[in-house]
Design an enzyme around this catalytic site. Sequence first.
Site, short mmCIF file in Angstrom:
data_model
loop_
_atom_site.label_atom_id
_atom_site.label_comp_id
_atom_site.label_asym_id
_atom_site.label_seq_id
_atom_site.Cartn_x
_atom_site.Cartn_y
_atom_site.Cartn_z
N ARG A 169 0.94 -1.18 -0.11
CA ARG A 169 -0.02 -0.09 -0.10
C ARG A 169 0.92 1.24 -0.23
O ARG A 169 2.10 0.95 -0.17
CB ARG A 169 -0.86 0.09 1.14
N THR A 210 3.01 4.14 1.04
CA THR A 210 4.23 4.33 1.95
C THR A 210 4.59 5.68 1.99
O THR A 210 5.24 5.95 2.93
CB THR A 210 5.23 3.54 1.80
N CYS A 214 12.88 1.75 -0.11
CA CYS A 214 11.73 1.66 0.90
C CYS A 214 11.58 0.17 1.08
O CYS A 214 11.73 -0.63 0.03
CB CYS A 214 10.18 2.33 0.34
N CYS A 248 8.31 -1.41 -0.20
CA CYS A 248 8.37 -1.58 -1.65
C CYS A 248 9.37 -2.27 -2.08
O CYS A 248 8.90 -3.16 -3.37
CB CYS A 248 8.44 -0.05 -1.91
#
Length: 551
Positions: free
Chosen positions: A176, A178, A388, A391
Amino acid sequence: MLCLWRWASLALAFPDLRASAGSFLGDTLVRHNQIQNVLEHESVRGEPLCQHSTVGPIETTLCDYETIESVNGELYNALSELVRMPFFKYFQVDLYRECPFWQENGFCMNKECGITTVDESEIPEKWRAAALSKIELPPAEERVPLPGCYYRDNDFCFLDDMTEGDYVDLSLVPERYTGYSGPSAHRVWKSIYEENCFGLSELNLLTSRSPSQVTLPDTLTDVLREPIDGEDADGECLEKRVYYKIISGLHASISTHICMEYLNQTTGEMGPNLECFVTRVASHPERLQYIYFNTVLLLRAVSRIGPYLREYDYCPLTTSNPHDHALAKDIQEEAKTLETLSKVIDIAEHVGKFDERVLFRGENANVLKEEFKTHFRNVSRIMDCVGCDKCRLWGKVQTIGLATALKILFEMDETALDPHKNHNLLQRSEVVALINTLHRFSESLQAVENFRDVWKRTGESDARRLIKEVEKAVVGNPRKSPLGEPTSSTPVHSHPASPSPSPHLVFLATIQSHLRQLMWRCKKSTLSCFGILSQVWRHLHDTMFPLRTEL
């Protein structure tokens, strides 16, 4: 007036359009009401397909959109249950391998970027790296090693060598929003598209012809695809088009997940962001096409390897004591896993209609396949450059999942697929990644349905505002970021802007579509013929005398 009819006569020189005029995924260069077509489309949900007019085939597959729509609810439910089961939720991954292409300093400090790892003691012993490396790691002479990873000749991605890495419970790490954005994020996707997509872009696919003549007709526009006056117009080879669709479909699916669980800056809660979805996906119907395309490709891979998956060992324990209470529980868990997986395989065998035999043929097939593999392996390594953690995790899982599907389709013959002759055909990480990646794409299609529900509840003024913003982008003006997202940075999941087609091409594409419909309708019905003629005349007028929308 003479000029108008000259344009019309030129349009007739081009081949007939094969995309359905009423398709919600129609992707001609002129995108009339494309957002409404996507968001107001009524999907087929478990109903007889004969009761619906077909949107059309998914290019380079033997399946159409309605077929996928009709089974996706059942597929999504089965996959959602499956990926929460022990075998499919635990995944080992090295999240801290250095970026091999550039010095990466853009790490995300947002708490949403972080993930919680699982202690090795919680992982069944037979699924730990120490045990798996003894039976799954190929001999040194069969792999090309790099720091922390390797690949074999038939691999489409780099795989972790199991010497480093953490264990993650994927069911606890949702894909989702971030907040990861800016130059670091933009650089990742820029590298993927510019250096590893054979130089293709969305506009290339919209204006070039697919060379495949053995599958269902293209759903992409045929404008300027045929040779003119005997001139040879080289279309992009099918393999390169498929490659781009896989990458762009992955990108679109990731964007859909982000928009579905987007941070509301006002309330601090996660929820669907319609503007995000409209900006990144719905205003570009071909991106949604590629999500369908990847879903079919993954289903075909699952179908092809179905017998192997049915024979796979999903039990977490190695003991064979029939009086062991824990063993009885795990046997039940394995039976449940196989039962749920069988539902997925059955659906895959029914609708996974992708003909892999039409790719990598001819005298340069092996060279092209190696180039295809090299590019995809590079993409898997670029995931080490994502700043991330969350991710990076899902980027790795999904590139491994897609690479596994490609290996199943293009590197394995029927003998290799025989579970009785080849027990260690895939590593555990590849099986887990394949199923989780299919779940990601099925969930994306489910999210599209959720956005359609949000659209129905959207006020008319808000809907007009959204459409107006996207229409500016279509004609080449800068695209605004979704509400609540900083405009000073470029999100990692926003597609690179495609060059805007020239006004002449846009005009020609629409006139061609209308005139071809006119010719067909005139053969069928005089009244219908006059209706299309009226549409042609109205579009000619609107094009030559447009309303001014600029300030």
